[in-house]
Motif scaffolding. Structure first.
Motif, PDB file in Angstrom:
ATOM      1  N   GLN A   1       0.821  -1.214   0.000  1.00  0.00           N
ATOM      2  CA  GLN A   1       0.000   0.000   0.000  1.00  0.00           C
ATOM      3  C   GLN A   1       0.855   1.264   0.000  1.00  0.00           C
ATOM      4  O   GLN A   1       0.543   2.235  -0.686  1.00  0.00           O
ATOM      5  CB  GLN A   1      -0.920   0.005   1.225  1.00  0.00           C
ATOM      6  N   ILE A   2       1.934   1.242   0.760  1.00  0.00           N
ATOM      7  CA  ILE A   2       2.792   2.426   0.842  1.00  0.00           C
ATOM      8  C   ILE A   2       3.604   2.611  -0.431  1.00  0.00           C
ATOM      9  O   ILE A   2       3.789   3.726  -0.923  1.00  0.00           O
ATOM     10  CB  ILE A   2       3.729   2.312   2.069  1.00  0.00           C
ATOM     11  N   ASP A   3       4.092   1.498  -0.988  1.00  0.00           N
ATOM     12  CA  ASP A   3       4.905   1.534  -2.209  1.00  0.00           C
ATOM     13  C   ASP A   3       4.398   0.444  -3.150  1.00  0.00           C
ATOM     14  O   ASP A   3       4.868  -0.697  -3.115  1.00  0.00           O
ATOM     15  CB  ASP A   3       6.378   1.310  -1.862  1.00  0.00           C
ATOM     16  N   ALA A   4       3.444   0.790  -3.977  1.00  0.00           N
ATOM     17  CA  ALA A   4       2.794  -0.198  -4.849  1.00  0.00           C
ATOM     18  C   ALA A   4       3.636  -0.564  -6.068  1.00  0.00           C
ATOM     19  O   ALA A   4       3.216  -1.390  -6.868  1.00  0.00           O
ATOM     20  CB  ALA A   4       1.437   0.339  -5.306  1.00  0.00           C
ATOM     21  N   THR A   5       4.811   0.035  -6.190  1.00  0.00           N
ATOM     22  CA  THR A   5       5.610  -0.176  -7.412  1.00  0.00           C
ATOM     23  C   THR A   5       6.503  -1.400  -7.333  1.00  0.00           C
ATOM     24  O   THR A   5       7.096  -1.793  -8.333  1.00  0.00           O
ATOM     25  CB  THR A   5       6.491   1.057  -7.688  1.00  0.00           C
ATOM     26  N   SER A   6       6.621  -2.000  -6.126  1.00  0.00           N
ATOM     27  CA  SER A   6       7.529  -3.140  -6.008  1.00  0.00           C
ATOM     28  C   SER A   6       6.970  -4.158  -5.038  1.00  0.00           C
ATOM     29  O   SER A   6       6.055  -3.880  -4.268  1.00  0.00           O
ATOM     30  CB  SER A   6       8.917  -2.675  -5.521  1.00  0.00           C
ATOM     31  N   GLY A   7       7.538  -5.354  -5.098  1.00  0.00           N
ATOM     32  CA  GLY A   7       7.143  -6.398  -4.175  1.00  0.00           C
ATOM     33  C   GLY A   7       5.986  -7.237  -4.687  1.00  0.00           C
ATOM     34  O   GLY A   7       5.188  -6.796  -5.514  1.00  0.00           O
ATOM     35  N   THR A   8       5.907  -8.460  -4.194  1.00  0.00           N
ATOM     36  CA  THR A   8       4.815  -9.350  -4.549  1.00  0.00           C
ATOM     37  C   THR A   8       3.519  -8.847  -3.946  1.00  0.00           C
ATOM     38  O   THR A   8       3.451  -8.556  -2.748  1.00  0.00           O
ATOM     39  CB  THR A   8       5.100 -10.775  -4.038  1.00  0.00           C
ATOM     40  N   GLN A   9       2.507  -8.708  -4.761  1.00  0.00           N
ATOM     41  CA  GLN A   9       1.226  -8.214  -4.277  1.00  0.00           C
ATOM     42  C   GLN A   9       0.539  -9.275  -3.419  1.00  0.00           C
ATOM     43  O   GLN A   9       0.454 -10.440  -3.793  1.00  0.00           O
ATOM     44  CB  GLN A   9       0.326  -7.815  -5.444  1.00  0.00           C
ATOM     45  N   ILE A  10       0.053  -8.851  -2.277  1.00  0.00           N
ATOM     46  CA  ILE A  10      -0.591  -9.753  -1.322  1.00  0.00           C
ATOM     47  C   ILE A  10      -2.026  -9.289  -1.100  1.00  0.00           C
ATOM     48  O   ILE A  10      -2.269  -8.111  -0.816  1.00  0.00           O
ATOM     49  CB  ILE A  10       0.181  -9.771   0.006  1.00  0.00           C
ATOM     50  N   HIS A  11      -2.944 -10.215  -1.221  1.00  0.00           N
ATOM     51  CA  HIS A  11      -4.349  -9.882  -0.994  1.00  0.00           C
ATOM     52  C   HIS A  11      -4.593  -9.713   0.503  1.00  0.00           C
ATOM     53  O   HIS A  11      -4.328 -10.608   1.302  1.00  0.00           O
ATOM     54  CB  HIS A  11      -5.258 -10.974  -1.537  1.00  0.00           C
ATOM     55  N   LEU A  12      -5.101  -8.542   0.884  1.00  0.00           N
ATOM     56  CA  LEU A  12      -5.414  -8.258   2.278  1.00  0.00           C
ATOM     57  C   LEU A  12      -6.906  -8.467   2.503  1.00  0.00           C
ATOM     58  O   LEU A  12      -7.732  -7.871   1.802  1.00  0.00           O
ATOM     59  CB  LEU A  12      -5.032  -6.815   2.620  1.00  0.00           C
ATOM     60  N   PRO A  13      -7.295  -9.324   3.444  1.00  0.00           N
ATOM     61  CA  PRO A  13      -8.717  -9.535   3.697  1.00  0.00           C
ATOM     62  C   PRO A  13      -9.434  -8.219   4.013  1.00  0.00           C
ATOM     63  O   PRO A  13      -8.871  -7.337   4.672  1.00  0.00           O
ATOM     64  CB  PRO A  13      -8.724 -10.464   4.911  1.00  0.00           C
ATOM     65  N   GLU A  14     -10.651  -8.113   3.572  1.00  0.00           N
ATOM     66  CA  GLU A  14     -11.431  -6.889   3.789  1.00  0.00           C
ATOM     67  C   GLU A  14     -11.579  -6.590   5.276  1.00  0.00           C
ATOM     68  O   GLU A  14     -11.582  -5.439   5.699  1.00  0.00           O
ATOM     69  CB  GLU A  14     -12.804  -7.048   3.127  1.00  0.00           C
ATOM     70  N   THR A  15     -11.629  -7.655   6.106  1.00  0.00           N
ATOM     71  CA  THR A  15     -11.810  -7.462   7.540  1.00  0.00           C
ATOM     72  C   THR A  15     -10.538  -6.988   8.243  1.00  0.00           C
ATOM     73  O   THR A  15     -10.553  -6.713   9.442  1.00  0.00           O
ATOM     74  CB  THR A  15     -12.293  -8.763   8.200  1.00  0.00           C
ATOM     75  N   PHE A  16      -9.412  -6.898   7.505  1.00  0.00           N
ATOM     76  CA  PHE A  16      -8.173  -6.347   8.054  1.00  0.00           C
ATOM     77  C   PHE A  16      -8.029  -4.853   7.728  1.00  0.00           C
ATOM     78  O   PHE A  16      -7.119  -4.216   8.257  1.00  0.00           O
ATOM     79  CB  PHE A  16      -6.959  -7.062   7.455  1.00  0.00           C
ATOM     80  N   THR A  17      -8.865  -4.308   6.898  1.00  0.00           N
ATOM     81  CA  THR A  17      -8.667  -2.953   6.375  1.00  0.00           C
ATOM     82  C   THR A  17      -9.196  -1.877   7.305  1.00  0.00           C
ATOM     83  O   THR A  17     -10.069  -2.118   8.146  1.00  0.00           O
ATOM     84  CB  THR A  17      -9.360  -2.801   5.018  1.00  0.00           C
ATOM     85  N   CYS A  18      -8.687  -0.667   7.123  1.00  0.00           N
ATOM     86  CA  CYS A  18      -9.173   0.471   7.910  1.00  0.00           C
ATOM     87  C   CYS A  18     -10.633   0.774   7.578  1.00  0.00           C
ATOM     88  O   CYS A  18     -11.401   1.165   8.460  1.00  0.00           O
ATOM     89  CB  CYS A  18      -8.295   1.690   7.645  1.00  0.00           C
ATOM     90  N   ALA A  19     -11.019   0.597   6.321  1.00  0.00           N
ATOM     91  CA  ALA A  19     -12.418   0.846   5.942  1.00  0.00           C
ATOM     92  C   ALA A  19     -13.367  -0.007   6.765  1.00  0.00           C
ATOM     93  O   ALA A  19     -14.451   0.432   7.170  1.00  0.00           O
ATOM     94  CB  ALA A  19     -12.597   0.563   4.453  1.00  0.00           C
ATOM     95  N   TYR A  20     -12.959  -1.237   7.050  1.00  0.00           N
ATOM     96  CA  TYR A  20     -13.795  -2.149   7.832  1.00  0.00           C
ATOM     97  C   TYR A  20     -13.787  -1.753   9.319  1.00  0.00           C
ATOM     98  O   TYR A  20     -14.837  -1.652   9.951  1.00  0.00           O
ATOM     99  CB  TYR A  20     -13.284  -3.573   7.668  1.00  0.00           C
ATOM    100  N   HIS A  21     -12.601  -1.509   9.877  1.00  0.00           N
ATOM    101  CA  HIS A  21     -12.504  -1.247  11.310  1.00  0.00           C
ATOM    102  C   HIS A  21     -13.068   0.115  11.711  1.00  0.00           C
ATOM    103  O   HIS A  21     -13.568   0.261  12.841  1.00  0.00           O
ATOM    104  CB  HIS A  21     -11.041  -1.348  11.758  1.00  0.00           C
ATOM    105  N   PHE A  22     -12.976   1.094  10.821  1.00  0.00           N
ATOM    106  CA  PHE A  22     -13.445   2.431  11.163  1.00  0.00           C
ATOM    107  C   PHE A  22     -14.856   2.705  10.664  1.00  0.00           C
ATOM    108  O   PHE A  22     -15.340   3.820  10.776  1.00  0.00           O
ATOM    109  CB  PHE A  22     -12.482   3.486  10.617  1.00  0.00           C
ATOM    110  N   ALA A  23     -15.524   1.704  10.087  1.00  0.00           N
ATOM    111  CA  ALA A  23     -16.875   1.903   9.547  1.00  0.00           C
ATOM    112  C   ALA A  23     -17.836   2.242  10.677  1.00  0.00           C
ATOM    113  O   ALA A  23     -17.743   1.663  11.773  1.00  0.00           O
ATOM    114  CB  ALA A  23     -17.336   0.635   8.823  1.00  0.00           C
TER     115      ALA A  23
END
Length: 373
Positions: free
Chosen positions: A351-373
């Motif tokens: 998320q901080i640097d989307a230009t490098s590294g293997t992309q990893i799927h983050l569960p929706e329930t781990f996201t800020c959108a979910y926790h701060f809803a």
């Protein structure tokens, strides 16, 4: 004034892992810790690296499965780079079965695990066996209906894992122990420290354990987590290094490679102090001795109590804090932190640097959108 691409507040297992992931992507890193590395919840004794039960599968369980599956490679690379042993070994887990209901559920999960754990490909299995593959571990009379035998589970010594990460990071990043974080001036990119000094950082990550929830509340006016107290103990006892983790009725028994056996832990939502309590520890030990009689008489050589961060919505919290552009968070691992920290850190770096590294799927329930809803 020193300038960094990323500053991280908190040097527990999440903060250490984020610092390593950031450095490995070529970032200039500052790691800020008010005490010493891994001196809070990350200083526990257990080190049980346990998968979720393979039923009612979801993104969270898949994330943890992938984390545990890849952890052995991460640990091997870390040990090679530092020469520090972490006590890691994939030993599996045994869980006694003594009611028909538990047996029926286990048999159903056994079938599902073939698909969820991709047994034919990975070799990891979740099976019901009539007898323990390890003599008297646990005692046969504790499991009249057999055992769940899970070969994915592993163990590691939490303090040695943290020591290896510190050994890796110390010559490569700026590690500031005994340094309090005060505030982050996001517009100016200035990190203000408790001693009045400042440093510059493009991004700031909060990984300050349960105390970080207060920092988040100050920023968002939302209380999204709290601390849960845990207690455990260590016995001096030499046992074969290949013995699996045993789990029964909330108690783990883990034979480490350094001649100790860890027993624990509690999950106390209501607590008034951070110290250990002898009656609680003794009750855990008595229960452990019931299914592992070999523990009886072994001297207690260490006791631990700590406050672990747990989000109100249960799952870890990873991502950009709402209303901010350069202020991130990675916290809330609770009991599973050591097994998933490396993958949490990699997902945050995506998320901080989307230009490098293997992309990893983050569960929706781990996201800020979910926790701060």
């Amino acid at each position: 004034m020193k300038a960094f691409d990323i500053a991280i507040v908190g040097a527990g297992i999440f903060g250490l892992s984020v610092a390593k992931a950031a450095h490995d992507r070529g970032m200039r890193v500052a790691l800020i810790e008010k005490d010493t590395v891994a001196n809070g919840a990350s200083k526990g004794l257990l080190g049980a690296l346990m998968p979720h039960i393979p039923s009612q599968w979801n993104d969270k369980k898949q994330f943890q499965f992938d984390a545990l599956r890849t952890l052995s490679e991460e640990i091997a690379a870390l040990e090679e780079a530092t020469g520090v042993s972490t006590g890691y070994r994939r030993v599996g887990r045994l869980m006694p079965l003594y009611t028909q209901d538990k047996l029926d559920h286990a048999l159903h999960r056994q079938d599902e695990s073939q698909t969820r754990w991709r047994t034919a490909e990975t070799g990891f299995s979740f099976n019901v066996v009539k007898e323990t593959p390890f003599k008297d571990w646990p005692a046969a009379n504790t499991a009249p209906l057999g055992y769940i035998w899970d070969t994915l589970a592993a163990r590691a010594n939490p303090r040695l894992v943290s020591a290896a990460l510190k050994a890796y990071l110390e010559p490569r990043i700026t590690l500031l122990e005994h340094t309090k974080f005060d505030r982050f001036d996001e517009d100016a990119g200035l990190v203000h420290l408790g001693d009045g000094s400042t440093l510059m950082a493009e991004n700031l990550v909060l990984s300050a354990g349960y105390e970080g929830f207060d920092l988040i509340k100050d920023l968002t006016n939302q209380s999204i987590g709290s601390g849960v107290k845990g207690q455990s103990l260590a016995l001096k006892l030499e046992l074969p290094v290949e013995l699996p983790v045993i789990y029964d009725e909330g108690i783990y028994v883990i034979a480490h490679e350094n001649g100790t056996v860890a027993v624990g832990s509690t999950s106390e939502r209501d607590w008034s102090h951070k110290e250990t309590e002898e009656p609680t520890l003794q009750a855990m030990l008595d229960k452990a001795i019931q299914f592992c009689p070999v523990l009886e008489g072994a001297p207690i050589i260490d006791r631990w109590a700590g406050i672990r961060p747990k989000c109100r919505k249960r799952d870890p919290l990873v991502g950009l804090i709402p209303g901010h552009k350069r202020l991130w968070v990675a916290t809330g691992g609770f009991k599973i932190s050591y097994g998933i920290a490396h993958r949490i850190a990699q997902a945050l770096m995506n998320q901080i640097d989307a230009t490098s590294g293997t992309q990893i799927h983050l569960p929706e329930t781990f996201t800020c959108a979910y926790h701060f809803a």
